[in-house]
Design an enzyme around this catalytic site. Structure first.
Site, mmCIF file in Angstrom:
data_model
loop_
_atom_site.group_PDB
_atom_site.id
_atom_site.type_symbol
_atom_site.label_atom_id
_atom_site.label_comp_id
_atom_site.label_asym_id
_atom_site.label_seq_id
_atom_site.Cartn_x
_atom_site.Cartn_y
_atom_site.Cartn_z
ATOM 1 N N HIS A 163 0.484 -1.240 -0.344
ATOM 2 C CA HIS A 163 -0.138 0.124 -0.070
ATOM 3 C C HIS A 163 0.720 0.990 -0.041
ATOM 4 O O HIS A 163 0.309 2.726 0.270
ATOM 5 C CB HIS A 163 -1.168 -0.408 1.815
ATOM 6 C CG HIS A 163 -2.021 -0.732 1.197
ATOM 7 N ND1 HIS A 163 -3.424 -0.703 0.842
ATOM 8 C CD2 HIS A 163 -2.069 -2.200 1.112
ATOM 9 C CE1 HIS A 163 -3.732 -1.692 0.336
ATOM 10 N NE2 HIS A 163 -3.795 -2.920 1.247
ATOM 11 N N LYS A 276 3.635 13.122 5.310
ATOM 12 C CA LYS A 276 2.208 13.864 4.536
ATOM 13 C C LYS A 276 2.105 15.187 4.370
ATOM 14 O O LYS A 276 1.285 16.606 3.946
ATOM 15 C CB LYS A 276 1.204 13.955 5.703
ATOM 16 C CG LYS A 276 0.796 12.095 5.926
ATOM 17 C CD LYS A 276 0.230 11.604 4.576
ATOM 18 C CE LYS A 276 -0.513 10.396 5.407
ATOM 19 N NZ LYS A 276 -1.078 9.860 4.260
ATOM 20 N N ASP A 370 2.680 9.239 -0.652
ATOM 21 C CA ASP A 370 2.465 8.884 -0.548
ATOM 22 C C ASP A 370 2.403 7.500 -1.637
ATOM 23 O O ASP A 370 1.452 8.133 -2.983
ATOM 24 C CB ASP A 370 1.414 9.801 -0.995
ATOM 25 C CG ASP A 370 0.477 8.978 0.167
ATOM 26 O OD1 ASP A 370 -0.118 8.325 1.142
ATOM 27 O OD2 ASP A 370 -0.998 10.510 1.084
ATOM 28 N N LEU A 374 -6.118 8.143 -0.266
ATOM 29 C CA LEU A 374 -7.137 8.048 -0.620
ATOM 30 C C LEU A 374 -8.328 9.778 -0.527
ATOM 31 O O LEU A 374 -9.592 9.286 -0.895
ATOM 32 C CB LEU A 374 -7.585 7.273 0.636
ATOM 33 C CG LEU A 374 -7.045 6.088 0.117
ATOM 34 C CD1 LEU A 374 -7.787 4.701 0.782
ATOM 35 C CD2 LEU A 374 -7.479 5.408 -1.611
ATOM 36 N N ALA A 376 -7.566 12.360 -1.050
ATOM 37 C CA ALA A 376 -7.772 13.722 -2.035
ATOM 38 C C ALA A 376 -8.969 12.508 -3.376
ATOM 39 O O ALA A 376 -9.804 14.238 -3.641
ATOM 40 C CB ALA A 376 -6.270 13.452 -3.869
ATOM 41 N N GLU A 378 -11.435 11.439 -1.592
ATOM 42 C CA GLU A 378 -12.716 11.400 -0.744
ATOM 43 C C GLU A 378 -13.111 12.298 -1.419
ATOM 44 O O GLU A 378 -14.172 12.546 -1.259
ATOM 45 C CB GLU A 378 -12.757 10.514 -0.063
ATOM 46 C CG GLU A 378 -12.399 9.123 0.369
ATOM 47 C CD GLU A 378 -11.740 8.971 2.167
ATOM 48 O OE1 GLU A 378 -11.040 8.179 2.459
ATOM 49 O OE2 GLU A 378 -11.769 10.109 2.632
ATOM 50 N N TYR A 497 22.732 -30.678 -21.850
ATOM 51 C CA TYR A 497 24.468 -30.935 -21.302
ATOM 52 C C TYR A 497 24.277 -29.880 -19.606
ATOM 53 O O TYR A 497 23.438 -29.922 -18.167
ATOM 54 C CB TYR A 497 25.654 -30.471 -21.256
ATOM 55 C CG TYR A 497 26.418 -31.086 -20.141
ATOM 56 C CD1 TYR A 497 26.425 -32.449 -19.531
ATOM 57 C CD2 TYR A 497 27.424 -30.363 -20.193
ATOM 58 C CE1 TYR A 497 27.655 -32.518 -18.114
ATOM 59 C CE2 TYR A 497 27.992 -30.436 -18.284
ATOM 60 C CZ TYR A 497 28.409 -31.376 -17.740
ATOM 61 O OH TYR A 497 29.226 -31.769 -17.087
HETATM 62 C C1 GDG Z 1 -1.601 4.428 3.426
HETATM 63 C C2 GDG Z 1 -0.849 4.632 2.329
HETATM 64 C C3 GDG Z 1 -2.994 4.039 0.493
HETATM 65 C C4 GDG Z 1 -8.016 10.183 8.027
HETATM 66 N N1 GDG Z 1 -8.793 10.847 8.739
HETATM 67 C C5 GDG Z 1 -10.134 10.240 9.292
HETATM 68 C C6 GDG Z 1 -10.232 9.421 8.977
HETATM 69 N N2 GDG Z 1 -9.028 9.119 7.497
HETATM 70 C C7 GDG Z 1 -9.795 8.158 6.593
HETATM 71 C C8 GDG Z 1 -9.607 8.530 5.618
HETATM 72 C C9 GDG Z 1 -8.999 8.018 4.900
HETATM 73 C C10 GDG Z 1 -7.477 7.528 5.349
HETATM 74 O O1 GDG Z 1 -7.833 7.323 6.641
HETATM 75 C C11 GDG Z 1 -6.310 7.860 4.830
HETATM 76 O O2 GDG Z 1 -5.858 7.100 3.603
HETATM 77 P P1 GDG Z 1 -4.885 7.808 3.012
HETATM 78 O O3 GDG Z 1 -4.664 7.473 1.479
HETATM 79 O O4 GDG Z 1 -5.032 9.177 2.976
HETATM 80 O O5 GDG Z 1 -3.206 7.903 3.948
HETATM 81 P P2 GDG Z 1 -2.815 6.133 4.600
HETATM 82 O O6 GDG Z 1 -3.983 6.493 5.616
HETATM 83 O O7 GDG Z 1 -1.332 6.668 4.686
HETATM 84 O O8 GDG Z 1 -2.793 5.064 4.381
HETATM 85 C C12 GDG Z 1 -1.864 5.411 1.490
HETATM 86 C C13 GDG Z 1 -3.697 3.484 1.666
HETATM 87 O O9 GDG Z 1 -3.032 3.050 2.477
HETATM 88 C C14 GDG Z 1 -3.953 2.586 0.916
HETATM 89 O O10 GDG Z 1 -3.779 1.921 0.639
HETATM 90 O O11 GDG Z 1 -3.671 5.759 -0.103
HETATM 91 O O12 GDG Z 1 -0.952 6.367 0.406
HETATM 92 O O13 GDG Z 1 0.026 5.246 2.926
HETATM 93 O O14 GDG Z 1 -10.262 7.304 3.486
HETATM 94 O O15 GDG Z 1 -11.149 9.222 4.975
HETATM 95 N N3 GDG Z 1 -11.736 9.042 8.483
HETATM 96 C C15 GDG Z 1 -12.135 9.799 9.281
HETATM 97 N N4 GDG Z 1 -11.971 10.810 10.345
HETATM 98 C C16 GDG Z 1 -10.645 11.288 10.592
HETATM 99 O O16 GDG Z 1 -10.707 12.031 11.600
HETATM 100 N N5 GDG Z 1 -13.471 8.998 9.097
#
Ligand code: GDG
Length: 722
Positions: A163, A276, A370, A374, A376, A378, A497
């Site tokens: 990931h 980040k 990164d 995700l 971005a 969302e 061989y």
């Molecule tokens: C790893 C990789 C890759 C965050 N704060 C809150 C909250 N979140 C949720 C976001 C999003 C998730 O957490 C963060 O996902 P990211 O992809 O941005 O980053 P990582 O956690 O570092 O994830 C990354 C990912 O794995 C998937 O393969 O994209 O690059 O580092 O979903 O919404 N959700 C809620 N409250 C928060 O305060 N509900």
């Protein structure tokens, strides 16, 4: 058949209250993606439940409850959490994969703990893996697990998804454990990464660390083929797109709008992490306020930072620096009715987060590295009538798909400043156009599609590998071949061989036959029903030196010369003078490829590169082939790639020529040929349909059977003639 997902964390939240535990599902992206897979596939998760539980009877109670949810917990000790999770995973692998090389902290026994926990995950998972199951391992905490499972279940169908970024070889090489980690991953049938860049880096590490060649997206191991591919992870698009319609979200967003008034809201959401780019973002925003005073009191930055890994020192330091920097910016620019940065150091519930996405005019996503990001996606999905602008770091995997974002380099505060200005002043029409295009992309490449694509590909590879396995000679097939052998009275046994009867050595002259092999050949030849031929690309001199005393026949230089009844004959005349242009081309290649050399045989030129750097040799081989095509076509010469060699020979003959010649002369009631190289496929083609062709090493669609390793050839022949 079921799908067994093995991840560091189970998708549950367990909370303790007065010695009783509440267990709730936590629906992360991965769980959502998997829940959308074909519902007929049963799913089962194995992972750490996220809390430390000491009491064994309590562990049992939690396990029982989790089993009812199709989850199996792997309980970790405090020390394992500290050394495997916070240690090797998050203080070594995480900073390394995110290019924070200087942040790596080697602690005592981190690696031991990492190995130990990977073994523990293996032991805990094995009882749940049945023969037809698909096993899908998640992420960098479990890089050794694919091989561990493979060692116990050689036929298992195993996938692995990484990931986070896979760093370039120059960085990956600093890990003392690089070899074990890559070997661990190669236990999988399919290795998935978010982008083709990470794929390229991974493949180049395989070249350089393990000296393995990747044929497009396939790595041919001696007994299996491993596939590598890019699967960009998406989100549950519909869930985020519909969120703004939920009454709770509408209410929260209305309240937020009231509080924030007419301001332009820039939003950022991340876990607390140095990767980040949180400090870079604040710096860029502060510079924007400094250079554009007209926007003060009109623009605010809302920063949600979710607490994460606070037991790791580096993260605690980062938190302090973020607090201080925000304090400085707010102290400098705030006015009575306006706070430049709204800082929320806590986690929001889904409705709260969705309301933030809804009210934000701009999302500022600035990771220094990164895997995907995700947030971005969302943010974009959450937008409905009111469009939003995405400012996105080019260092995020998501930047490859989201080309309509304003792409910035987060190291450059000027770029962040300008991007904010561009976003604020962008016309509504352009905002809508860009948003619409990006929504189209992410509504297609959803997390559901991601999970489906991966599992589909894995199942397809399973079928392919099954075909490969089916050809491997097992006890039953050996008995069948032996029955045919025993019943026959006039046999032709043709053996390649190098790579078949003997392993490869760095120097070809070191590959002399072992006493065991010589005695086997002698035994084979003693049987008057047997005609044994060694059919090699080697020179007649070398074959004569090694096998001249044995009562067997020889075929040298791909059938150009043969020895029958003790006498050498020519199928093809020795080439006295090679074309000077060809020699020049090869000579130039040798000069530019250290540790490669030219062998001049009677009828062939061979460029050897076994001792050369693999990457360089592959590049030079391609260049050499290109340069040789014209003169070789003109002179009717063939360019034949072999195992770490490139051979140039007349096209009039090949390894099948000698077999055909013998079969025209005599009638055999049992023909067996064994070889490991592509040139041996000419032998497989030359034998009659009831003949037995055996490919050593990787799969050949032409050969009837397969022996996976060279070391198994002598035992096979021994059993055959016993
Ligand atoms: C790893 C990789 C890759 C965050 N704060 C809150 C909250 N979140 C949720 C976001 C999003 C998730 O957490 C963060 O996902 P990211 O992809 O941005 O980053 P990582 O956690 O570092 O994830 C990354 C990912 O794995 C998937 O393969 O994209 O690059 O580092 O979903 O919404 N959700 C809620 N409250 C928060 O305060 N509900």
């Amino acid at each position: 058949m079921k799908l067994v997902i093995i991840a560091n964390r189970l998708p549950v939240k367990i909370e303790e209250k007065n010695n009783s535990y509440s267990i709730k599902r936590s629906e992360g992206g991965l769980a959502t993606g998997l829940s959308s897979l074909d519902t007929s596939i049963e799913k089962f998760w194995v992972g750490w439940p996220g809390i430390y539980v000491d009491d064994k009877s309590l562990q049992k109670r939690i396990t029982r409850r989790l089993h009812a949810m199709h989850f199996h917990p792997v309980f970790l000790s405090q020390e394992q959490i500290e050394k495997y999770y916070e240690g090797y995973s998050n203080s070594i692998l995480w900073p390394l994969c995110h290019y924070f090389f200087s942040y790596i902290e080697y602690g005592s026994c981190f690696w031991e703990a990492y190995k130990e926990v990977n073994t523990l995950f293996c032991e805990e998972s094995l009882p749940f893996i049945d023969e037809n199951d698909i096993v899908w391992i998640q992420d960098y905490q479990l890089m050794l697990l694919p091989k561990k499972i493979r060692d116990h279940k050689p036929q298992a169908n195993i996938g692995y998804f990484h990931h986070i970024p896979f760093p370039s070889f120059e960085l990956f090489r600093v890990l003392p454990e690089r070899k074990e980690l890559l070997e661990g991953l190669l236990g999988a049938d399919l290795i998935g990464l978010h982008t083709h860049d990470y794929m390229r880096h991974f493949i180049s590490s395989l070249y350089r660390v393990l000296d393995l060649n990747c044929d497009l997206d396939e790595i041919k191991l001696q007994d299996r083929t491993v596939h590598v591919d890019a699967f960009p992870m998406g989100i549950n698009y519909q869930k985020y797109h519909d969120a703004a319609l939920l009454p709770a979200v509408r209410k929260e967003s209305a309240e937020l709008k009231k509080k924030l008034g007419n301001q332009t809201i820039i939003l950022s959401v991340d876990r607390l992490d140095y990767s980040k780019g949180i400090l870079n973002r604040i710096k860029g925003f502060a510079q924007f306020l400094e250079n554009h005073p007209e926007y003060r009191e009109k623009v605010s930055l809302a920063m949600i930072v979710t607490p994460s890994r606070d037991n790791v020192e580096r993260y605690a330091d980062l938190k302090t620096r973020i607090d201080q920097t925000i304090g400085q910016v707010n102290g400098k620019y705030a006015t009575v009715g306006w706070t430049p940065i709204h800082y929320y150091y806590r986690s929001f519930d889904f409705e709260g987060l969705s309301a933030m996405y809804d009210v934000a005019d701009i999302a500022l996503v600035t990771p220094l590295r990164d895997g995907m990001n995700l947030v971005a996606k969302e943010y974009l999905a959450s937008k409905r009538e009111k469009p939003g602008v995405l400012i996105l770091s080019e260092m995020a995997g998501a930047a490859i798909e989201l080309t309509d974002a304003i792409i910035i380099n987060p190291m450059d505060a000027n770029e962040i400043e300008n991007a904010i200005l561009q976003a604020i002043t962008m016309s509504e029409h352009e905002k809508k156009e860009r948003l619409w295009r990006m929504q189209k992309t992410i509504s297609n490449q959803t997390v559901q599609k991601w999970a489906n694509d991966f599992v589909k590909e894995l199942s397809y590879i399973k079928k392919q590998n099954e075909e490969i396995y089916q050809k491997i000679i097992d006890k039953k097939q050996l008995a069948q071949i032996k029955r045919q052998y025993d019943r026959s009275s006039h046999r032709l046994l043709v053996l390649d061989y190098d790579g078949t009867l003997a392993p490869f050595y760095k120097k070809p002259e070191e590959a002399a036959p072992s006493p065991i092999l010589l005695s086997l050949l002698e035994k084979m030849a003693k049987d008057p029903a047997n005609h044994v031929v060694i059919n090699s690309g080697r020179s007649s001199e070398m074959l004569e030196k090694w096998f001249g005393d044995l009562p067997i026949d020889l075929s040298a230089e791909h059938s150009a010369l043969y020895k029958e009844n003790g006498e050498w004959h020519e199928n093809f005349k020795k080439i006295e003078q090679w074309d000077s242009e060809i020699l020049d081309i090869i000579q130039r290649t040798i000069e530019k490829t250290p540790n490669s050399w030219l062998e001049i045989k009677n009828t062939a030129l061979v460029w050897h590169y076994r001792k050369a750097d693999t990457w360089l040799a592959n590049l030079r081989e391609e260049q050499l082939v290109r340069a040789l095509i014209e003169p070789c076509t003109r002179l009717n010469l063939q360019i034949v790639p072999g195992n770490k060699i490139l051979e140039i020979k007349p096209s009039a003959f090949n390894k099948g020529t000698e077999i055909k010649r013998r079969m025209q002369k005599e009638k055999f009631d049992f023909v067996l040929v064994i070889g490991d190289d592509t040139t041996d496929e000419d032998m497989f083609r030359a034998i009659p349909s009831d003949g037995i062709s055996i490919k050593v090493g990787d799969f050949s669609p032409i050969a009837k059977y397969r022996i996976s390793l060279q070391s198994k050839v002598i035992p096979f022949l021994t059993k055959l003639i016993s």
